[in-house]
Motif scaffolding. Structure first.
Motif, PDB file in Angstrom:
ATOM      1  N   LEU A  64       0.806  -1.221   0.000  1.00  0.00           N
ATOM      2  CA  LEU A  64       0.000   0.000   0.000  1.00  0.00           C
ATOM      3  C   LEU A  64       0.843   1.276   0.000  1.00  0.00           C
ATOM      4  CD1 LEU A  64      -2.625  -1.125   2.674  1.00  0.00           C
ATOM      5  CD2 LEU A  64      -2.820  -1.249   0.175  1.00  0.00           C
ATOM      6  N   ASN A  65       2.070   1.225   0.491  1.00  0.00           N
ATOM      7  CA  ASN A  65       2.885   2.438   0.619  1.00  0.00           C
ATOM      8  C   ASN A  65       4.085   2.445  -0.342  1.00  0.00           C
ATOM      9  OD1 ASN A  65       4.139   0.358   2.101  1.00  0.00           O
ATOM     10  ND2 ASN A  65       4.991   1.773   3.609  1.00  0.00           N
ATOM     11  N   VAL A  66       3.848   2.076  -1.586  1.00  0.00           N
ATOM     12  CA  VAL A  66       4.921   2.012  -2.592  1.00  0.00           C
ATOM     13  C   VAL A  66       5.577   3.378  -2.792  1.00  0.00           C
ATOM     14  CG1 VAL A  66       5.441   1.561  -5.027  1.00  0.00           C
ATOM     15  CG2 VAL A  66       3.925   0.022  -3.780  1.00  0.00           C
ATOM     16  N   GLU A  67       4.786   4.434  -2.827  1.00  0.00           N
ATOM     17  CA  GLU A  67       5.337   5.774  -3.045  1.00  0.00           C
ATOM     18  C   GLU A  67       6.295   6.162  -1.910  1.00  0.00           C
ATOM     19  OE1 GLU A  67       6.184   8.785  -5.400  1.00  0.00           O
ATOM     20  OE2 GLU A  67       4.706   7.258  -5.950  1.00  0.00           O
ATOM     21  N   THR A  68       5.930   5.850  -0.675  1.00  0.00           N
ATOM     22  CA  THR A  68       6.794   6.136   0.480  1.00  0.00           C
ATOM     23  C   THR A  68       8.082   5.331   0.391  1.00  0.00           C
ATOM     24  OG1 THR A  68       4.840   6.537   1.846  1.00  0.00           O
ATOM     25  CG2 THR A  68       6.897   6.103   3.018  1.00  0.00           C
ATOM     26  N   ILE A  69       7.967   4.068   0.034  1.00  0.00           N
ATOM     27  CA  ILE A  69       9.134   3.192  -0.113  1.00  0.00           C
ATOM     28  C   ILE A  69      10.072   3.760  -1.170  1.00  0.00           C
ATOM     29  CG2 ILE A  69       9.886   0.901  -0.902  1.00  0.00           C
ATOM     30  CD1 ILE A  69       7.158  -0.127   0.312  1.00  0.00           C
ATOM     31  N   ARG A  70       9.511   4.102  -2.315  1.00  0.00           N
ATOM     32  CA  ARG A  70      10.304   4.654  -3.412  1.00  0.00           C
ATOM     33  C   ARG A  70      11.010   5.938  -2.986  1.00  0.00           C
ATOM     34  NH1 ARG A  70      10.379   7.771  -7.748  1.00  0.00           N
ATOM     35  NH2 ARG A  70      10.973   6.936  -9.762  1.00  0.00           N
ATOM     36  N   ASN A  71      10.278   6.836  -2.327  1.00  0.00           N
ATOM     37  CA  ASN A  71      10.863   8.102  -1.874  1.00  0.00           C
ATOM     38  C   ASN A  71      11.982   7.875  -0.855  1.00  0.00           C
ATOM     39  OD1 ASN A  71       9.263   9.685  -3.518  1.00  0.00           O
ATOM     40  ND2 ASN A  71       7.684   9.971  -1.966  1.00  0.00           N
ATOM     41  N   ASN A  72      11.778   6.946   0.072  1.00  0.00           N
ATOM     42  CA  ASN A  72      12.811   6.657   1.072  1.00  0.00           C
ATOM     43  C   ASN A  72      14.083   6.112   0.435  1.00  0.00           C
ATOM     44  OD1 ASN A  72      11.361   7.543   3.287  1.00  0.00           O
ATOM     45  ND2 ASN A  72      10.551   5.527   3.784  1.00  0.00           N
ATOM     46  N   ILE A  73      13.930   5.336  -0.630  1.00  0.00           N
ATOM     47  CA  ILE A  73      15.101   4.785  -1.323  1.00  0.00           C
ATOM     48  C   ILE A  73      15.788   5.874  -2.148  1.00  0.00           C
ATOM     49  CG2 ILE A  73      15.872   3.165  -3.103  1.00  0.00           C
ATOM     50  CD1 ILE A  73      13.640   1.255  -2.069  1.00  0.00           C
ATOM     51  N   VAL A  74      15.004   6.612  -2.929  1.00  0.00           N
ATOM     52  CA  VAL A  74      15.563   7.663  -3.795  1.00  0.00           C
ATOM     53  C   VAL A  74      16.270   8.743  -2.969  1.00  0.00           C
ATOM     54  CG1 VAL A  74      14.928   9.535  -5.376  1.00  0.00           C
ATOM     55  CG2 VAL A  74      13.968   7.263  -5.704  1.00  0.00           C
ATOM     56  N   ASN A  75      15.707   9.079  -1.818  1.00  0.00           N
ATOM     57  CA  ASN A  75      16.279  10.131  -0.968  1.00  0.00           C
ATOM     58  C   ASN A  75      17.370   9.623  -0.024  1.00  0.00           C
ATOM     59  OD1 ASN A  75      14.619  12.129  -2.111  1.00  0.00           O
ATOM     60  ND2 ASN A  75      12.938  11.538  -0.774  1.00  0.00           N
ATOM     61  N   GLY A  76      17.716   8.342  -0.119  1.00  0.00           N
ATOM     62  CA  GLY A  76      18.806   7.797   0.677  1.00  0.00           C
ATOM     63  C   GLY A  76      18.469   7.533   2.137  1.00  0.00           C
ATOM     64  N   VAL A  77      17.174   7.576   2.478  1.00  0.00           N
ATOM     65  CA  VAL A  77      16.756   7.278   3.849  1.00  0.00           C
ATOM     66  C   VAL A  77      16.930   5.790   4.120  1.00  0.00           C
ATOM     67  CG1 VAL A  77      14.807   7.353   5.479  1.00  0.00           C
ATOM     68  CG2 VAL A  77      15.120   9.217   3.828  1.00  0.00           C
ATOM     69  N   TRP A  78      16.600   4.976   3.144  1.00  0.00           N
ATOM     70  CA  TRP A  78      16.749   3.522   3.257  1.00  0.00           C
ATOM     71  C   TRP A  78      17.869   3.051   2.337  1.00  0.00           C
ATOM     72  CZ3 TRP A  78      11.081   1.360   2.683  1.00  0.00           C
ATOM     73  CH2 TRP A  78      10.326   1.735   3.810  1.00  0.00           C
ATOM     74  N   ASN A  79      18.681   2.140   2.826  1.00  0.00           N
ATOM     75  CA  ASN A  79      19.727   1.520   2.020  1.00  0.00           C
ATOM     76  C   ASN A  79      19.242   0.166   1.544  1.00  0.00           C
ATOM     77  OD1 ASN A  79      21.711   3.561   2.246  1.00  0.00           O
ATOM     78  ND2 ASN A  79      22.072   2.926   4.349  1.00  0.00           N
ATOM     79  N   CYS A  80      18.596   0.172   0.392  1.00  0.00           N
ATOM     80  CA  CYS A  80      18.060  -1.054  -0.187  1.00  0.00           C
ATOM     81  C   CYS A  80      17.621  -0.740  -1.619  1.00  0.00           C
ATOM     82  CB  CYS A  80      16.879  -1.584   0.629  1.00  0.00           C
ATOM     83  SG  CYS A  80      15.533  -0.406   0.838  1.00  0.00           S
ATOM     84  N   ALA A  81      17.179  -1.754  -2.305  1.00  0.00           N
ATOM     85  CA  ALA A  81      16.623  -1.584  -3.649  1.00  0.00           C
ATOM     86  C   ALA A  81      15.246  -2.222  -3.680  1.00  0.00           C
ATOM     87  CB  ALA A  81      17.520  -2.242  -4.690  1.00  0.00           C
ATOM     88  N   ALA A  82      14.321  -1.580  -4.380  1.00  0.00           N
ATOM     89  CA  ALA A  82      12.990  -2.152  -4.605  1.00  0.00           C
ATOM     90  C   ALA A  82      12.919  -2.503  -6.079  1.00  0.00           C
ATOM     91  CB  ALA A  82      11.901  -1.165  -4.223  1.00  0.00           C
ATOM     92  N   CYS A 138      15.552  -5.693  -1.708  1.00  0.00           N
ATOM     93  CA  CYS A 138      16.887  -6.260  -1.801  1.00  0.00           C
ATOM     94  C   CYS A 138      17.817  -5.513  -0.851  1.00  0.00           C
ATOM     95  CB  CYS A 138      17.342  -6.112  -3.252  1.00  0.00           C
ATOM     96  SG  CYS A 138      19.019  -6.564  -3.555  1.00  0.00           S
ATOM     97  N   PHE A 139      18.511  -6.248   0.002  1.00  0.00           N
ATOM     98  CA  PHE A 139      19.425  -5.659   0.980  1.00  0.00           C
ATOM     99  C   PHE A 139      20.803  -6.285   0.856  1.00  0.00           C
ATOM    100  CE2 PHE A 139      15.202  -5.401   2.765  1.00  0.00           C
ATOM    101  CZ  PHE A 139      15.139  -4.103   3.255  1.00  0.00           C
ATOM    102  N   LEU A 140      21.819  -5.464   1.048  1.00  0.00           N
ATOM    103  CA  LEU A 140      23.194  -5.946   1.115  1.00  0.00           C
ATOM    104  C   LEU A 140      23.614  -5.862   2.573  1.00  0.00           C
ATOM    105  CD1 LEU A 140      24.605  -4.079  -1.989  1.00  0.00           C
ATOM    106  CD2 LEU A 140      23.945  -6.486  -1.832  1.00  0.00           C
TER     107      LEU A 140
END
Length: 175
Positions: free
Chosen positions: A26-44, A109-111
């Protein structure tokens, strides 16, 4: 506990790969924003373009080796994973093709090396965690064949081998 895909990458990098499969997110946009903005270290990643977790393992291994050597083509090791999944040498095209935009299913995906932040991120995903063995239910064979330029193949036998080979040699060949 739902199975996840965990795989050790190149020993010199001391890194492991973890992949989680989600549906009905349900929160794909939040996930994408967190990844693009470097808040989360992962790949969707779009699961519709992934035939097998090995594809991601190969892309991730190339990414961590490039990072260790200081040879990243993209800005982050996670962007490099998306870039390595693609046959294109165009970075933005690779990121938009394999990265999640509005899909409600995704592969996270996480390293993992020194510390593992995956648990805290996974808890923030509003979706249903699925066993990685269900990935084939999300794969769109027509899309996969199109992206990897395999439309002329009549059979799906050895498709994974062909895809991984094409990913690995993309720097030497133009499709």
């Amino acid at each position: 506990m739902v199975e996840i895909y965990s795989y050790p990458l190149d020993p010199d990098t001391k890194t492991n790969l973890k992949i989680y499969l989600f549906k009905n997110v349900l929160n794909v946009e939040t996930i994408r924003n967190n990844i693009v903005n470097g808040v989360w270290n992962c790949a969707a990643i779009k699961p519709s373009l992934v035939l097998d977790p090995l594809q991601i393992a190969v892309a991730a291994n190339r990414a961590v080796v490039a990072e260790k050597a200081g040879n990243l083509v993209t800005r982050t090791v996670y962007g490099e994973i998306l870039y390595n999944l693609s046959l294109s040498k165009n970075i933005s095209q690779s990121l938009s093709k394999f990265g999640v935009e509005k899909d409600n299913a995704l592969l996270m995906c996480f390293l993992i090396n020194d510390k593992d932040e995956s648990d805290s991120i996974i808890k923030q995903i509003q979706g249903e965690l699925c066993p990685i063995s269900e990935l084939h239910n999300f794969t769109n064979m027509k899309e996969v064949k199109s992206v990897y330029k395999l439309n002329s193949l009549k059979s799906n036998i050895d498709l994974l081998d062909i895809i991984v080979s094409r990913m690995v040699i993309k720097n030497f060949v133009t499709y």
